[in-house]
Write a protein that holds these residues in place. Structure first.
Motif, PDB file in Angstrom:
ATOM      1  N   ASP A 153       7.627  62.090  28.648  1.00  0.00           N
ATOM      2  CA  ASP A 153       6.577  63.095  28.810  1.00  0.00           C
ATOM      3  C   ASP A 153       7.120  64.510  28.975  1.00  0.00           C
ATOM      4  O   ASP A 153       6.349  65.456  29.122  1.00  0.00           O
ATOM      5  N   ALA A 154       8.414  64.681  28.942  1.00  0.00           N
ATOM      6  CA  ALA A 154       9.024  65.999  29.156  1.00  0.00           C
ATOM      7  C   ALA A 154       9.184  66.755  27.837  1.00  0.00           C
ATOM      8  O   ALA A 154       9.394  66.158  26.785  1.00  0.00           O
ATOM      9  N   ASP A 158      18.587  64.788  31.428  1.00  0.00           N
ATOM     10  CA  ASP A 158      17.676  65.651  32.169  1.00  0.00           C
ATOM     11  C   ASP A 158      17.169  64.951  33.429  1.00  0.00           C
ATOM     12  O   ASP A 158      16.939  63.738  33.427  1.00  0.00           O
ATOM     13  N   VAL A 159      16.971  65.732  34.474  1.00  0.00           N
ATOM     14  CA  VAL A 159      16.516  65.195  35.759  1.00  0.00           C
ATOM     15  C   VAL A 159      15.132  64.557  35.686  1.00  0.00           C
ATOM     16  O   VAL A 159      14.760  63.801  36.586  1.00  0.00           O
ATOM     17  N   SER A 160      14.380  64.797  34.632  1.00  0.00           N
ATOM     18  CA  SER A 160      13.056  64.176  34.484  1.00  0.00           C
ATOM     19  C   SER A 160      13.155  62.650  34.453  1.00  0.00           C
ATOM     20  O   SER A 160      12.188  61.960  34.782  1.00  0.00           O
ATOM     21  N   CYS A 178      13.845  70.823  31.155  1.00  0.00           N
ATOM     22  CA  CYS A 178      12.532  70.416  30.641  1.00  0.00           C
ATOM     23  C   CYS A 178      11.390  70.938  31.497  1.00  0.00           C
ATOM     24  O   CYS A 178      11.578  71.400  32.619  1.00  0.00           O
ATOM     25  N   LYS A 179      10.188  70.815  30.931  1.00  0.00           N
ATOM     26  CA  LYS A 179       8.950  71.222  31.607  1.00  0.00           C
ATOM     27  C   LYS A 179       7.871  70.188  31.287  1.00  0.00           C
ATOM     28  O   LYS A 179       8.096  69.254  30.507  1.00  0.00           O
ATOM     29  N   ASP A 180       6.741  70.366  31.921  1.00  0.00           N
ATOM     30  CA  ASP A 180       5.526  69.569  31.651  1.00  0.00           C
ATOM     31  C   ASP A 180       5.606  68.118  32.050  1.00  0.00           C
ATOM     32  O   ASP A 180       4.815  67.302  31.602  1.00  0.00           O
TER      33      ASP A 180
END
Length: 159
Positions: free
Chosen positions: A63-64, A113-115, A153-155
């Motif tokens: 989802d990122a 990524d940390v996501s 990343c975002k979102d």
């Protein structure tokens, strides 16, 4: 075939039987989530970007989305995705099955990524458009030979 190289890689890790192959496509986050019957965010997608010496792979939660500002701050370059031909050239994996495993060239640098960290386990592809393996975030980082954890990343929503 790329999946054979990934299976060989995981055989060396004692995880050969953990690579799953599906009768249906898992080439996108949504298709992989359906094949595995999990939420899309738990699909670990591998994104490929150009750099001056080769490419950067960033493994993110399903989802990122890459945040261009964070990416530039982290890597010092604009986030420019590889073409499908370049992805295959650098990684040995075709789009739809790209993963950070069994990469044969030192021109590829992998970051996670940390996501990904918010899940007990995630499901990256294994070199084909109908494969995956279930890994913890630490296992993913280890097997991907990640250079470092990044926050580009975002979102995505922290759990």
């Amino acid at each position: 075939m790329a999946i054979e190289a990934v299976k060989d890689y995981f055989a060396q890790q004692g995880r050969a039987n953990d690579v799953m192959e599906f009768e249906v496509s898992s080439a996108t986050v949504e298709l992989a989530a359906q094949a595995l019957q999990v939420i899309a965010a738990r699909i670990a997608k591998t994104l490929s970007f150009k750099n001056e010496n080769g490419c950067i792979l960033v493994v993110t939660a399903g989802d990122a989305k890459v945040d261009n500002r964070k990416f530039k701050d982290q890597f010092g370059i604009k986030a420019k995705m590889l073409t499908p031909d370049e992805v295959l050239e650098f990684t040995g994996h075709a789009v739809g099955g790209v993963c950070p495993f069994a990469i044969k060239t030192s021109k590829v640098k992998t970051y996670v990524d940390v996501s990904i960290k918010r899940f007990d386990t995630v499901f990256p592809a294994c070199g084909s458009s109908n494969s995956a393996i279930e890994l913890t975030s630490d296992e993913l980082y280890q097997y991907a030979q990640g250079l470092m954890w990044v926050d580009v990343c975002k979102d995505w929503v922290a759990s």
